[in-house]
Write an enzyme that holds these catalytic residues in place. Structure first.
Site, PDB file in Angstrom:
ATOM      1  N   ASN A 140      -1.930  11.481   0.087  1.00 28.94           N
ATOM      2  CA  ASN A 140      -0.874  11.784  -0.860  1.00 28.94           C
ATOM      3  C   ASN A 140      -0.624  10.592  -1.772  1.00 28.94           C
ATOM      4  O   ASN A 140      -1.097   9.488  -1.468  1.00 28.94           O
ATOM      5  CB  ASN A 140       0.424  12.186  -0.116  1.00 28.94           C
ATOM      6  CG  ASN A 140       0.907  11.125   0.846  1.00 28.94           C
ATOM      7  OD1 ASN A 140       0.856   9.934   0.558  1.00 28.94           O
ATOM      8  ND2 ASN A 140       1.386  11.551   1.998  1.00 28.94           N
ATOM      9  N   ARG A 142       0.853  -1.193   0.000  1.00 25.12           N
ATOM     10  CA  ARG A 142       0.000   0.000   0.000  1.00 25.12           C
ATOM     11  C   ARG A 142       0.886   1.240   0.000  1.00 25.12           C
ATOM     12  O   ARG A 142       0.999   1.961   0.969  1.00 25.12           O
ATOM     13  CB  ARG A 142      -0.908  -0.003   1.240  1.00 25.12           C
ATOM     14  CG  ARG A 142      -2.030   1.038   1.180  1.00 25.12           C
ATOM     15  CD  ARG A 142      -2.578   1.316   2.555  1.00 25.12           C
ATOM     16  NE  ARG A 142      -1.582   1.853   3.458  1.00 25.12           N
ATOM     17  CZ  ARG A 142      -1.218   3.138   3.490  1.00 25.12           C
ATOM     18  NH1 ARG A 142      -1.745   3.999   2.664  1.00 25.12           N
ATOM     19  NH2 ARG A 142      -0.303   3.537   4.362  1.00 25.12           N
TER      20      ARG A 142
END
Length: 458
Positions: free
Chosen positions: A439, A184
């Site tokens: 982000n 991730r």
């Protein structure tokens, strides 16, 4: 190749010093401390290829004589400040951020001291290059731009031999390990082995901004495969070409890794779990927090920073933490980690049970508002946030129903704080607090400009 002799030892400090005072680098190696009478230093051509000691054109006349550098460098002597000025000029001529990133990585590989000097003196300009958002693109293209290892790659091929692999790293005095399994990466998803850019970038910042010795930092990528079909078909992908290992195989491999780290570096080495998927991140933190010095930046670090921001904002919002109502978009590691730390601080300030504090905090995930009727189907880490309320399917509906004073985005999905959402938030808040945290920038819930424009607070 000639090596330094005893008469040269007075010159060693001029080569190995300088950055030591600035960045906390040890003057001597372990061997020097144990057996100083056998101390030696790379010289000549090999010295210019050693990023830790190479100073490029900054070597003085005396150093060039002492370390057999005559003829290997042009006659000009250029100070570190002059080299820094030249490099910043060159960097600013690049139009593509990834080109700037690659140039900086090249610099780190040939002149470590100059790299950190550049980063420290120009941190505001270079931080978005060394880390987010540019590092995200670098990870996506890591296979194509890979040149030399900047950390350890430990794959399933090394099962049963992880301790041996750790011993292959040349440094022994490791204090901080940042490790990822690449599942991730930022808001980009599963990048497998190519997630190495994240530990490398993060540790560069720990040195530049935190003063940790570069030699005490170790970036590690655990490669258990990837479920990213595009990467598996990419001819330049540098990781294992297989689906991710899961279940007991994954748990056993990580346990071997954690045991080997402790055995090789001792109990005081800090292991930071970085960009693990939710289902592994919480389990790893819970499993090893009592036996190892561990930390999860996504769960704990982000939470600490956001809490400090919220506390600072209370000067404008008015009231205490307990007076606020929080609504999160995103109920993963970051979202639940932030929510829990806020609840703990709220509980401490109000001297009330943390269960009561949690009732002031609401979370929205991909299926809508987390409510009591969904509790049986929720992952374990989401269950504390399942409050009693009728189901709400989207963020806009949740904003109108919950009427939060603080809206926090940790979803990793861009453009989700729409004009309608922010206008709804402002309809019952004179000064709402909006924190779009995801982000890289492309995945941010909204930009600062959008938040200011739509809220009409300026």
């Amino acid at each position: 190749m000639a090596s330094a002799t005893t008469k040269d030892l007075s010159d060693v400090a001029a080569v190995g010093g300088g950055v030591g005072d600035t960045y906390g680098e040890d003057r001597g190696s372990e061997d020097q401390l144990l057996t100083p009478w056998t101390f030696s230093v790379a010289s000549g051509y090999s010295l210019l290829r050693d990023p830790r000691h190479n100073k490029g054109l900054a070597f003085t006349e005396r150093e060039r004589d002492a370390h057999y550098l005559r003829g290997l460098l042009p006659p000009t002597i250029s100070s570190q400040q002059a080299q820094e000025k030249k490099l910043m000029k060159n960097l600013r001529e690049y139009q593509v951020p990834l080109q700037k990133y690659m140039s900086l990585m090249d610099l780190e590989e040939r002149n470590e001291r100059l790299f950190y000097k550049l980063l420290i003196d120009n941190v505001e300009e270079l931080l978005p290059i060394v880390y987010t958002p540019t590092v995200g693109e670098a990870c996506q293209k890591y296979g194509s731009i890979f040149r030399r290892p900047q950390g350890l790659f430990i794959s399933l091929k090394e099962k049963g031999k992880i301790l041996e692999v750790l011993k292959n790293w040349p440094e022994r005095g490791i204090q901080v390990i940042v490790v990822t399994d690449g599942e991730r990466i930022l808001g980009l998803g599963d990048l497998g082995c190519q997630g190495m850019g994240i530990p490398v970038g993060k540790l560069s910042l720990y040195t530049a901004l935190g003063g940790v010795r570069p030699s005490a930092c170790l970036p590690i990528t655990i490669d258990v495969g990837t479920n990213n079909k595009q990467l598996l078909q990419d001819e330049f992908y540098i990781g294992l070409r297989q689906k991710r290992a899961t279940g007991q195989e994954y748990a056993d491999f990580l346990h071997e890794f954690m045991s080997a780290v402790k055995q090789n570096y001792g109990e005081k080495v800090l292991v930071q779990f970085e960009d693990f998927a939710n289902h592994n991140a919480f389990e790893l933190l819970a499993k090893y927090r009592s036996t190892h010095l561990v930390f999860n930046d996504d769960i704990q670090g982000t939470a600490a920073v956001v809490l400090s921001g919220v506390v600072a904002a209370l000067k404008l919002l008015g009231g205490t933490l307990a007076d606020q109502t929080f609504l999160f978009l995103g109920a993963g590691e970051a979202g639940t980690g932030i929510a829990e730390l806020i609840a703990l601080e709220m509980s401490k300030q109000a001297k009330a049970p943390v269960e009561e504090a949690r009732k002031k905090i609401w979370l929205v995930d991909s299926k809508g508002l987390i409510v009591g009727s969904r509790k049986e189907s929720l992952q374990q880490f989401k269950k504390p946030w399942a409050h009693e309320h009728e189901p709400v399917k989207d963020l806009l509906g949740a904003v109108k129903a919950i009427k939060p004073t603080i809206l926090i985005g940790s979803s990793g999905v861009g453009k989700t704080f729409t004009k309608e959402v922010i206008e709804a938030l402002c309809s019952f808040n004179k000064k709402p607090l909006i924190m779009a945290l995801s982000n890289p920038t492309s995945q941010s819930e909204c930009t600062a400009e959008e938040a200011y424009t739509w809220s009409k607070v300026i």
